[in-house]
Design a protein around this motif. Structure first.
Motif, PDB file in Angstrom:
ATOM      1  N   CYS A  45       0.845  -1.201   0.000  1.00  0.00           N
ATOM      2  CA  CYS A  45       0.000   0.000   0.000  1.00  0.00           C
ATOM      3  C   CYS A  45       0.877   1.248   0.000  1.00  0.00           C
ATOM      4  O   CYS A  45       0.625   2.194  -0.749  1.00  0.00           O
ATOM      5  N   ARG A  46       1.898   1.220   0.832  1.00  0.00           N
ATOM      6  CA  ARG A  46       2.826   2.353   0.917  1.00  0.00           C
ATOM      7  C   ARG A  46       3.528   2.577  -0.414  1.00  0.00           C
ATOM      8  O   ARG A  46       3.622   3.701  -0.897  1.00  0.00           O
ATOM      9  N   ARG A  47       4.022   1.503  -1.021  1.00  0.00           N
ATOM     10  CA  ARG A  47       4.714   1.627  -2.314  1.00  0.00           C
ATOM     11  C   ARG A  47       3.801   2.247  -3.362  1.00  0.00           C
ATOM     12  O   ARG A  47       4.211   3.139  -4.110  1.00  0.00           O
ATOM     13  N   GLU A  48       2.572   1.761  -3.420  1.00  0.00           N
ATOM     14  CA  GLU A  48       1.618   2.282  -4.407  1.00  0.00           C
ATOM     15  C   GLU A  48       1.290   3.751  -4.129  1.00  0.00           C
ATOM     16  O   GLU A  48       1.182   4.551  -5.054  1.00  0.00           O
ATOM     17  N   ALA A  49       1.132   4.099  -2.860  1.00  0.00           N
ATOM     18  CA  ALA A  49       0.827   5.489  -2.509  1.00  0.00           C
ATOM     19  C   ALA A  49       1.978   6.411  -2.902  1.00  0.00           C
ATOM     20  O   ALA A  49       1.756   7.455  -3.530  1.00  0.00           O
ATOM     21  N   LEU A  50       3.182   6.037  -2.537  1.00  0.00           N
ATOM     22  CA  LEU A  50       4.329   6.877  -2.854  1.00  0.00           C
ATOM     23  C   LEU A  50       4.546   6.970  -4.358  1.00  0.00           C
ATOM     24  O   LEU A  50       4.900   8.033  -4.876  1.00  0.00           O
ATOM     25  N   ALA A  51       4.330   5.879  -5.085  1.00  0.00           N
ATOM     26  CA  ALA A  51       4.460   5.893  -6.547  1.00  0.00           C
ATOM     27  C   ALA A  51       3.449   6.841  -7.182  1.00  0.00           C
ATOM     28  O   ALA A  51       3.709   7.418  -8.240  1.00  0.00           O
ATOM     29  N   ALA A  52       2.306   7.003  -6.523  1.00  0.00           N
ATOM     30  CA  ALA A  52       1.263   7.906  -7.019  1.00  0.00           C
ATOM     31  C   ALA A  52       1.455   9.331  -6.505  1.00  0.00           C
ATOM     32  O   ALA A  52       0.619  10.201  -6.743  1.00  0.00           O
ATOM     33  N   GLY A  53       2.541   9.570  -5.750  1.00  0.00           N
ATOM     34  CA  GLY A  53       2.811  10.905  -5.229  1.00  0.00           C
ATOM     35  C   GLY A  53       1.953  11.279  -4.043  1.00  0.00           C
ATOM     36  O   GLY A  53       1.728  12.461  -3.788  1.00  0.00           O
ATOM     37  N   LYS A  54       1.473  10.270  -3.316  1.00  0.00           N
ATOM     38  CA  LYS A  54       0.592  10.515  -2.174  1.00  0.00           C
ATOM     39  C   LYS A  54       1.296  10.165  -0.869  1.00  0.00           C
ATOM     40  O   LYS A  54       2.178   9.320  -0.835  1.00  0.00           O
ATOM     41  N   ALA A  55       0.880  10.811   0.194  1.00  0.00           N
ATOM     42  CA  ALA A  55       1.382  10.479   1.527  1.00  0.00           C
ATOM     43  C   ALA A  55       0.733   9.172   1.974  1.00  0.00           C
ATOM     44  O   ALA A  55      -0.300   8.757   1.440  1.00  0.00           O
ATOM     45  N   PHE A  56       1.336   8.513   2.957  1.00  0.00           N
ATOM     46  CA  PHE A  56       0.824   7.237   3.453  1.00  0.00           C
ATOM     47  C   PHE A  56       0.896   7.216   4.967  1.00  0.00           C
ATOM     48  O   PHE A  56       1.885   7.631   5.567  1.00  0.00           O
ATOM     49  N   SER A  57      -0.162   6.712   5.590  1.00  0.00           N
ATOM     50  CA  SER A  57      -0.160   6.500   7.037  1.00  0.00           C
ATOM     51  C   SER A  57      -1.098   5.348   7.367  1.00  0.00           C
ATOM     52  O   SER A  57      -1.865   4.894   6.520  1.00  0.00           O
TER      53      SER A  57
END
Length: 89
Positions: free
Chosen positions: A52-64
């Protein structure tokens, strides 16, 4: 918010990961993984959160992560990945 299912084990993880990229893309600027419903899990839950984190960061989004069970937080510490799963502010 991206809600994790109550059961996230080795057998269940692939089913959850299917379509994950599309679900992450549908989230706003921050992807919040809600782990509050997790009841039965193993280290595969960590792998899913990391994906989930990888996909979020790849999309330029923050993750928590919200509602991470204490036992899963202990596993994350044991494996040295706890800092990659920040708690939602």
């Amino acid at each position: 918010m991206l809600a994790l299912p109550p059961v996230l084990t080795h057998a269940a993880a692939p089913g959850f990961v299917d379509g994950l990229k599309q679900r992450v893309q549908a989230q706003p600027a921050e992807v919040v993984a809600d782990a509050g419903a997790l009841q039965t899990f193993d280290s595969s839950a960590l792998a899913v959160l990391l994906e989930c984190r990888r996909e979020a960061l790849a999309a330029g989004k923050a993750f928590s992560v919200q509602g991470l069970p204490a036992r899963l937080r202990q596993l994350a510490n044991l494996y040295g990945v706890a800092e990659l799963m920040p708690a939602t502010a």
